[in-house]
Scaffold this motif. Structure first.
Motif, PDB file in Angstrom:
ATOM      1  N   SER A  50      32.239  -5.195 147.180  1.00  0.00           N
ATOM      2  CA  SER A  50      33.831  -4.929 147.724  1.00  0.00           C
ATOM      3  C   SER A  50      33.813  -3.638 147.022  1.00  0.00           C
ATOM      4  O   SER A  50      34.814  -2.620 147.681  1.00  0.00           O
ATOM      5  N   GLU A  53      32.833  -0.708 149.140  1.00  0.00           N
ATOM      6  CA  GLU A  53      33.746  -0.365 150.262  1.00  0.00           C
ATOM      7  C   GLU A  53      34.996   0.348 149.722  1.00  0.00           C
ATOM      8  O   GLU A  53      35.508   1.230 150.660  1.00  0.00           O
ATOM      9  N   ASP A  54      35.476   0.091 148.481  1.00  0.00           N
ATOM     10  CA  ASP A  54      36.560   0.966 148.157  1.00  0.00           C
ATOM     11  C   ASP A  54      36.172   2.595 148.233  1.00  0.00           C
ATOM     12  O   ASP A  54      37.069   3.348 148.317  1.00  0.00           O
TER      13      ASP A  54
END
Length: 350
Positions: A50, A53-54
């Motif tokens: 994740s 994804e940031d």
């Protein structure tokens, strides 16, 4: 509906009168939460997917602020590193035109190549100084030392007339001054000032055709498919500006994603109006006290000659400003209020 003031109050609670965003921006509460969450993931051994994804979400948010397709935005570590790519791309003997006393991270990469001709002129003469044979004009949108704004329209027009490219450092403007990155060939900006992020990341806008740059720092992350580019030479570089990425500062970008979300929620136009109003209030108050700041109309940065020596005592009084070459520099951002301005003016009057 949340107002500008309520959004800001929910994110910031400084313990001092912080008027020094030109050095470092304050971190919003959401940013601190995001960084802590990312660090807990690492501490607990959870997958970090994740956080990548940031990285892409932060890149996309900056692209929206800059007004360019996300495919033109790279994520680097510093302005100097990104400028080094431009410097390396220039042929021997090329002329680079810069402004006097512009920030070192912008200009120094060109001085590191002894075979380039770096010509320096006063900021106000930059546009008129572009000439046949000028290869690149490099300038900050807003001067770090005193807040003066570059006439980017005139500089861009002069560069186009003479076939020169433009390289703009928006570190002192991105986040409070509307940015049209499409008007320039290259744009760089750090994330830890007016964009309110942690240290460790910069953004880089390049032309659609990459502007002749070679991704000298390309590692696995610069591959079109990064996780298939871990070993041996990268077989296929990213078809976007991501080919210029360096290995991402994951914790920083997790925080910067949150910071950029706040800037977008508030709107750069609203931040611009807020910051300018405070700077103008300070200028008016200085006139009443008999002080004349460096002329920088429209800037959120105000620099006052001869008052830099007051910085230590102001700091002891809980008012954070900077001393830049003998000038007192105050910079106003979204978390500042008219009361902050008045407190600084009262301190200066004593």
């Amino acid at each position: 509906m949340e107002t500008f003031e309520s959004l800001v109050r929910a994110e910031f609670a400084p313990e001092s009168t912080f008027l020094n965003t030109a050095s470092n921006g304050l971190l919003p509460a959401r940013t601190v939460t995001a960084v802590h969450s990312a660090m807990r993931m690492r501490a607990e051994g959870r997958p970090l997917g994740s956080l990548y994804e940031d990285v892409e979400a932060a890149r996309t948010a900056f692209a929206r602020l800059a007004g360019v397709p996300v495919e033109r935005v790279a994520a680097g570590a510093s302005v100097a590193e990104l400028g080094g790519l431009i410097a390396a791309s220039l042929p021997a003997g090329a002329e680079v035109l810069t402004a006097e006393a512009d920030f070192a991270s912008l200009v120094n990469p060109f001085h590191m190549r002894a075979d380039l001709k770096v010509r320096t002129v006063p900021l106000e003469r930059l546009a008129e100084s572009v000439r046949p044979g000028t290869a690149l004009v490099a300038v900050s949108t807003v001067q770090s030392a005193d807040g003066r704004l570059a006439d980017l329209t005139a500089i861009g027009e002069a560069a186009r007339r003479h076939g020169a490219r433009t390289y703009v450092d928006a570190s002192q403007s991105a986040g409070w001054l509307p940015l049209d990155a499409d008007a320039h060939d290259f744009v760089a900006a750090v994330g830890f000032k007016w964009l309110l992020g942690p240290h460790g990341t910069s953004f880089f806008v390049v032309p659609q055709d990459f502007g002749g740059l070679t991704p000298l720092s390309a590692g696995w992350i610069a591959g079109e498919v990064p996780w298939e580019s871990c070993y041996g030479p990268v077989r296929e570089l990213a078809r976007s500006a991501r080919r210029f990425d360096v290995s991402p500062a994951l914790f920083t970008l997790a925080g910067l994603r949150a910071s950029l979300s706040l800037i977008e929620e508030l709107g750069v136009d609203a931040v611009h109006a807020h910051d300018r109003a405070l700077a103008d209030r300070f200028r008016a108050g200085l006139a009443d006290l008999g002080h004349e700041p460096v002329p920088a109309p429209g800037s959120a940065i105000v620099s006052v000659p001869g008052l830099g020596h007051r910085q230590p005592e102001l700091g002891r009084a809980g008012i954070e400003v900077s001393d830049r070459a003998g000038n007192l520099r105050a910079s106003f951002h979204l978390y500042n209020t008219p009361a902050d301005v008045d407190l600084l003016l009262k301190a200066l009057s004593s």
